[in-house]
Design a protein around this motif. Structure first.
Motif, short mmCIF file in Angstrom:
data_model
loop_
_atom_site.label_atom_id
_atom_site.label_comp_id
_atom_site.label_asym_id
_atom_site.label_seq_id
_atom_site.Cartn_x
_atom_site.Cartn_y
_atom_site.Cartn_z
N VAL A 230 0.84 -1.20 0.00
CA VAL A 230 0.00 0.00 0.00
C VAL A 230 0.87 1.25 0.00
N ARG A 231 1.94 1.24 0.78
CA ARG A 231 2.85 2.40 0.80
C ARG A 231 3.53 2.57 -0.55
N ALA A 232 4.04 1.47 -1.09
CA ALA A 232 4.81 1.56 -2.34
C ALA A 232 3.95 2.04 -3.49
N ARG A 233 2.68 1.66 -3.49
CA ARG A 233 1.80 2.00 -4.62
C ARG A 233 0.89 3.18 -4.31
N ASN A 234 0.99 3.72 -3.11
CA ASN A 234 0.17 4.87 -2.71
C ASN A 234 -1.31 4.58 -2.93
N ILE A 235 -1.75 3.43 -2.46
CA ILE A 235 -3.14 3.01 -2.63
C ILE A 235 -4.02 3.81 -1.68
N PRO A 236 -5.15 4.37 -2.16
CA PRO A 236 -5.90 5.33 -1.35
C PRO A 236 -6.76 4.75 -0.24
N ALA A 237 -7.18 3.47 -0.34
CA ALA A 237 -8.13 2.94 0.65
C ALA A 237 -7.98 1.44 0.77
N VAL A 238 -8.33 0.92 1.94
CA VAL A 238 -8.37 -0.53 2.19
C VAL A 238 -9.73 -0.88 2.79
N PHE A 239 -10.15 -2.12 2.59
CA PHE A 239 -11.49 -2.55 2.97
C PHE A 239 -11.41 -3.89 3.71
N SER A 240 -12.48 -4.21 4.44
CA SER A 240 -12.62 -5.53 5.04
C SER A 240 -14.01 -6.08 4.67
N GLU A 241 -14.25 -7.35 5.04
CA GLU A 241 -15.52 -7.99 4.70
C GLU A 241 -16.41 -8.14 5.94
N ILE A 252 -3.69 -1.53 8.78
CA ILE A 252 -3.00 -1.14 7.54
C ILE A 252 -3.29 0.32 7.22
N ALA A 253 -4.54 0.72 7.39
CA ALA A 253 -4.90 2.12 7.12
C ALA A 253 -4.13 3.06 8.04
N ARG A 254 -4.07 2.74 9.32
CA ARG A 254 -3.36 3.60 10.26
C ARG A 254 -1.88 3.73 9.91
N GLU A 255 -1.25 2.62 9.57
CA GLU A 255 0.19 2.62 9.37
C GLU A 255 0.62 3.15 8.00
N THR A 256 -0.31 3.26 7.08
CA THR A 256 0.05 3.73 5.73
C THR A 256 -0.51 5.10 5.41
N GLY A 257 -1.50 5.57 6.18
CA GLY A 257 -2.18 6.82 5.85
C GLY A 257 -3.29 6.65 4.85
N ALA A 258 -3.54 5.41 4.41
CA ALA A 258 -4.68 5.16 3.54
C ALA A 258 -5.97 5.28 4.34
N ALA A 259 -7.06 5.47 3.66
CA ALA A 259 -8.36 5.51 4.32
C ALA A 259 -8.85 4.08 4.56
N TYR A 260 -9.55 3.88 5.67
CA TYR A 260 -10.29 2.63 5.83
C TYR A 260 -11.62 2.84 5.14
N GLY A 261 -11.83 2.10 4.04
CA GLY A 261 -12.99 2.36 3.18
C GLY A 261 -14.29 1.77 3.66
N GLY A 262 -14.24 0.85 4.63
CA GLY A 262 -15.47 0.30 5.15
C GLY A 262 -15.63 -1.17 4.85
N VAL A 263 -16.84 -1.65 5.07
CA VAL A 263 -17.16 -3.08 5.01
C VAL A 263 -17.74 -3.43 3.65
#
Length: 297
Positions: A230-241, A252-263
Motif C-alpha cells: 500500500v505504501r509503495a503503490r500509494n493506494i488510497p483505501a483498504v477494505f474488510s468484509e 493497515i490504514a493507520r500505518e500507511t495513511g490510507a483511508a479505511y474504506g469500510g465493510v
C-alpha cells in the motif's frame, strides 16, 4: 454488458414436456447459502419455497451443518450448490442426507484461480461477484427448476431474463464508474481474496491479506506485506468484509495513511432489515463502497 441466457439455453427452457406436478404444488428448494437462495427466489417466483442452510451473516467457508439441515435436505425436491469447492463441508453431509436431486449453479463458469496460501491454484469459488458469473448462475437455476417442473419452464425463463435485466440496470453503471477511475486509484485491497471476479469486471488491480477465509487470518507477515505494498503503490483505501474482523485492515490504514474504506459484502446476505437483504443489494452496496473509498481516499 451482462450476458443474457444463451439461445440454446432458452430453447431448452422453452421446450414443452408433460406436467409432472400439480399446478398449485410449490417446489421445496434448499440452497447452500443465502445468495443462491435469493437468486432462486427471483427465478422461481411464487412456485417454490426456498430456504438456505446457512443463515444470514454466516461465513459459508466455515459453516457446520446441523441435524435440522439434514431434515431440510431429506424433504427437498431440489438442492442448489455453488460448487467450485466452496461447500467443503457439504460432501460427507450430503452422503448422510438422502438422495435429494442437486444442481451446481456454477457449472459452465471458467473459474479464476486462487492465488497464494494452501489453496493456491484451486478455483476461486466466488463466481457470483462478476456479472458474467451471475448470468451463468441464474441460467443454471432456471434450467434446474425447469427440469424439475417442465410445465412452468416458460415462466422460469421469463423470470430469469427479467432478473438479469434488473441486475444489469443496477450494477452496470457502478461497474462503468469504477472502470473510469484514474488508473493509479484502481487497486482493491481487501482482507479475503474474494473479489477477483468483481475486480476483473471493474478493471481493478487486487491485493488481499489472505486468499480464503479458511486460511489463517491476520498474521503479522500478512499485514506487513500489504502495508509495504500500500505504501509503495500509494493506494488510497483498504477494505474488510462483513464476516471477518476489520482490525487488520484498520491497522493497515493507520500505518500507511490510507483511508479505511469500510465493510464489503461477499459471502452472505444480511437479514431483511439489514444493509444487503438481496443479491442485487450486495453487489450494489459493495460496488458503491469501493467506488466511494477509491474516489475519496
Amino acid at each position: 454488458m451482462i450476458r443474457l441466457l444463451a439461445p440454446f439455453v432458452l430453447a431448452l427452457l422453452a421446450a414443452t414436456a408433460p406436467a409432472g406436478r400439480a399446478e398449485t404444488e410449490r417446489l421445496r428448494v434448499v440452497t447452500s447459502f443465502t445468495i443462491i437462495q435469493d437468486m432462486a427466489a427471483n427465478v422461481a417466483g411464487a412456485r417454490a419455497d426456498i430456504v438456505s442452510l446457512t443463515p444470514p451473516g454466516a461465513d459459508i467457508h466455515l459453516y457446520e451443518p446441523t441435524p435440522r439441515d439434514i431434515l431440510r435436505i431429506s424433504n427437498a425436491d431440489l438442492v442448489l450448490l455453488n460448487g467450485l469447492e466452496l461447500e467443503a463441508w457439504f460432501g460427507g453431509f450430503l452422503d448422510n442426507a438422502g438422495e435429494a436431486p442437486r444442481a451446481v449453479v456454477s457449472d459452465g463458469l471458467v473459474p479464476m484461480a486462487i492465488s497464494g496460501g494452501e489453496y493456491d491454484g484451486q478455483p476461486n469459488p466466488h463466481g457470483w461477484m462478476g456479472l458474467d458469473g451471475a448470468a451463468i448462475y441464474i441460467g443454471n437455476i432456471a434450467q434446474a427448476l425447469s427440469d424439475l417442473d417442465p410445465a412452468n419452464a416458460d415462466e422460469y425463463r421469463e423470470n430469469a431474463q427479467g432478473y438479469l435485466g434488473r441486475i444489469e440496470a443496477r450494477i452496470g453503471p457502478l461497474r462503468d464508474r469504477l472502470r473510469a477511475l484514474p488508473e493509479k486509484r484502481r487497486v482493491l485491497v481487501t482482507s479475503e481474496g474474494a473479489f477477483s471476479y468483481l475486480a476483473r469486471d471493474a478493471h481493478l488491480g487486487e491485493l488481499f491479506l489472505w486468499p480464503v477465509n479458511a486460511d489463517q487470518q491476520g498474521l503479522p507477515q500478512q499485514v506487513r506485506r500489504v502495508i509495504d505494498a500500500v505504501r509503495a503503490r500509494n493506494i488510497p483505501a483498504v477494505f474488510s468484509e462483513s464476516t471477518v474482523s476489520a482490525r487488520p485492515a484498520q491497522q493497515i490504514a493507520r500505518e500507511t495513511g490510507a483511508a479505511y474504506g469500510g465493510v464489503l459484502f461477499v459471502d452472505t446476505l444480511s437479514a431483511r432489515d439489514g444493509p444487503v437483504p438481496s443479491y442485487i443489494d450486495l453487489l450494489a452496496v459493495t460496488s458503491e463502497t469501493i467506488l466511494r473509498g477509491l474516489s475519496d481516499g
